[in-house]
Write a protein that holds these residues in place. Structure first.
Motif, PDB file in Angstrom:
ATOM      1  N   ARG A  89       0.846  -1.196   0.000  1.00 25.09           N
ATOM      2  CA  ARG A  89       0.000   0.000   0.000  1.00 25.09           C
ATOM      3  C   ARG A  89       0.881   1.245   0.000  1.00 25.09           C
ATOM      4  O   ARG A  89       1.772   1.373   0.845  1.00 25.09           O
ATOM      5  N   THR A 113      -1.815  -1.073  -4.184  1.00 24.57           N
ATOM      6  CA  THR A 113      -2.853  -0.115  -3.838  1.00 24.57           C
ATOM      7  C   THR A 113      -2.219   1.262  -3.663  1.00 24.57           C
ATOM      8  O   THR A 113      -1.258   1.408  -2.891  1.00 24.57           O
ATOM      9  N   GLU A 126      -4.899  10.198   6.502  1.00 25.41           N
ATOM     10  CA  GLU A 126      -4.786   8.850   5.943  1.00 25.41           C
ATOM     11  C   GLU A 126      -3.826   7.995   6.765  1.00 25.41           C
ATOM     12  O   GLU A 126      -4.087   6.818   7.022  1.00 25.41           O
ATOM     13  N   ARG A 128      -3.114   8.237   9.882  1.00 23.11           N
ATOM     14  CA  ARG A 128      -3.734   7.883  11.165  1.00 23.11           C
ATOM     15  C   ARG A 128      -4.862   6.862  10.985  1.00 23.11           C
ATOM     16  O   ARG A 128      -5.161   6.103  11.915  1.00 23.11           O
ATOM     17  N   ARG A 129      -5.463   6.865   9.813  1.00 19.61           N
ATOM     18  CA  ARG A 129      -6.649   6.046   9.585  1.00 19.61           C
ATOM     19  C   ARG A 129      -6.318   4.640   9.116  1.00 19.61           C
ATOM     20  O   ARG A 129      -7.029   3.682   9.429  1.00 19.61           O
ATOM     21  N   ASP A 130      -5.240   4.480   8.347  1.00 17.35           N
ATOM     22  CA  ASP A 130      -4.984   3.194   7.705  1.00 17.35           C
ATOM     23  C   ASP A 130      -3.495   2.892   7.703  1.00 17.35           C
ATOM     24  O   ASP A 130      -2.664   3.743   8.021  1.00 17.35           O
ATOM     25  N   ASP A 131      -3.156   1.646   7.336  1.00 17.14           N
ATOM     26  CA  ASP A 131      -1.756   1.207   7.289  1.00 17.14           C
ATOM     27  C   ASP A 131      -1.206   1.370   5.880  1.00 17.14           C
ATOM     28  O   ASP A 131      -1.837   0.950   4.905  1.00 17.14           O
ATOM     29  N   TYR A 132      -0.003   1.947   5.800  1.00 15.99           N
ATOM     30  CA  TYR A 132       0.679   2.106   4.515  1.00 15.99           C
ATOM     31  C   TYR A 132       2.102   1.606   4.647  1.00 15.99           C
ATOM     32  O   TYR A 132       2.740   1.758   5.701  1.00 15.99           O
TER      33      TYR A 132
END
Length: 216
Positions: A89, A113, A126, A128-132
């Motif tokens: 990601r 992704t 982003e 804070r919200r999801d893993d990258y």
């Protein structure tokens, strides 16, 4: 029934039995066969999409053209990593995303992704919200010439340790790269190479972790 008919039936019986067995096998394993064919079609389509994206990568930046042999080598290297890239990601931060659409298309064709953000505020949201796994960012934006660097610094202060890759309009060879960046480049091929290197490094870490845990 005449002897001739019986003889004819006996002669074609093996063929009829073979056809019947084939039909029965198809019926029994239809779902498996359909899944295999679908997977094969996806592989062919995915390979074509990646090669097409690789060709587009050659002229993604007219001021930094990618030689066709280099683009082909990247495509082949990407294919070898295809199994692990589908879980990768990337958060891509740029206030002018149209300027790197060919590069994003390449990564997506590889199964990666890619999520876009146009400023520091949305990028931090982003993170804070999801893993990258990787963050790609510009430097200069309309709101400031060093906004990408300030964004990276803020992310570090908040504890985000993803590797940062800077993809910028023009690299100044007289200036050192800012601290905390894995790569700073203005070339599409260098950008792809950096992402593939980071993907390989992630795979090595995962294998080491799995090895330390041992069998369950």
């Amino acid at each position: 029934m005449s002897n001739d008919i019986w003889v004819a039936l006996i002669e074609v019986a093996p063929l009829l039995l073979a056809i019947g067995a084939g039909v029965l096998l198809v019926l029994l394993f239809r779902k498996v066969l359909e899944e295999k064919l679908l997977k094969a079609n996806k592989v062919v389509i995915g390979s074509f999409a990646l090669e097409s994206a690789g060709e587009a990568l050659e002229t993604a930046r007219p001021d930094a053209p990618v030689p066709d042999l280099v683009a082909e080598a990247l495509v082949q290297r990407t294919k070898k990593l295809s199994g692990s890239l589908v879980s990768l990601r990337i958060l891509w931060v740029d206030d002018r995303p149209l300027g790197n659409q060919h590069e994003r298309r390449y990564f997506r064709a590889a199964g990666i992704t890619v999520v876009n953000a146009v400023d520091t505020e949305s990028a931090m949201r982003e993170l804070r919200r999801d893993d990258y796994d990787i963050v790609v960012t510009d430097f200069a934006r309309e709101s400031g010439p060093d906004d990408g660097i300030l964004f990276a610094n803020q992310a570090r202060r908040e504890g985000f340790d993803q590797p940062f890759v800077a993809y910028i309009g023009r690299v100044d060879p007289t200036k050192p790269d800012p601290r905390g960046f894995y790569k700073v480049t203005d070339r599409p091929d260098d950008l792809v190479s950096a992402v593939l290197e980071l993907a390989e490094a992630r795979d090595r870490r995962l294998r080491r972790t799995a090895g330390r845990r041992g069998p369950s």
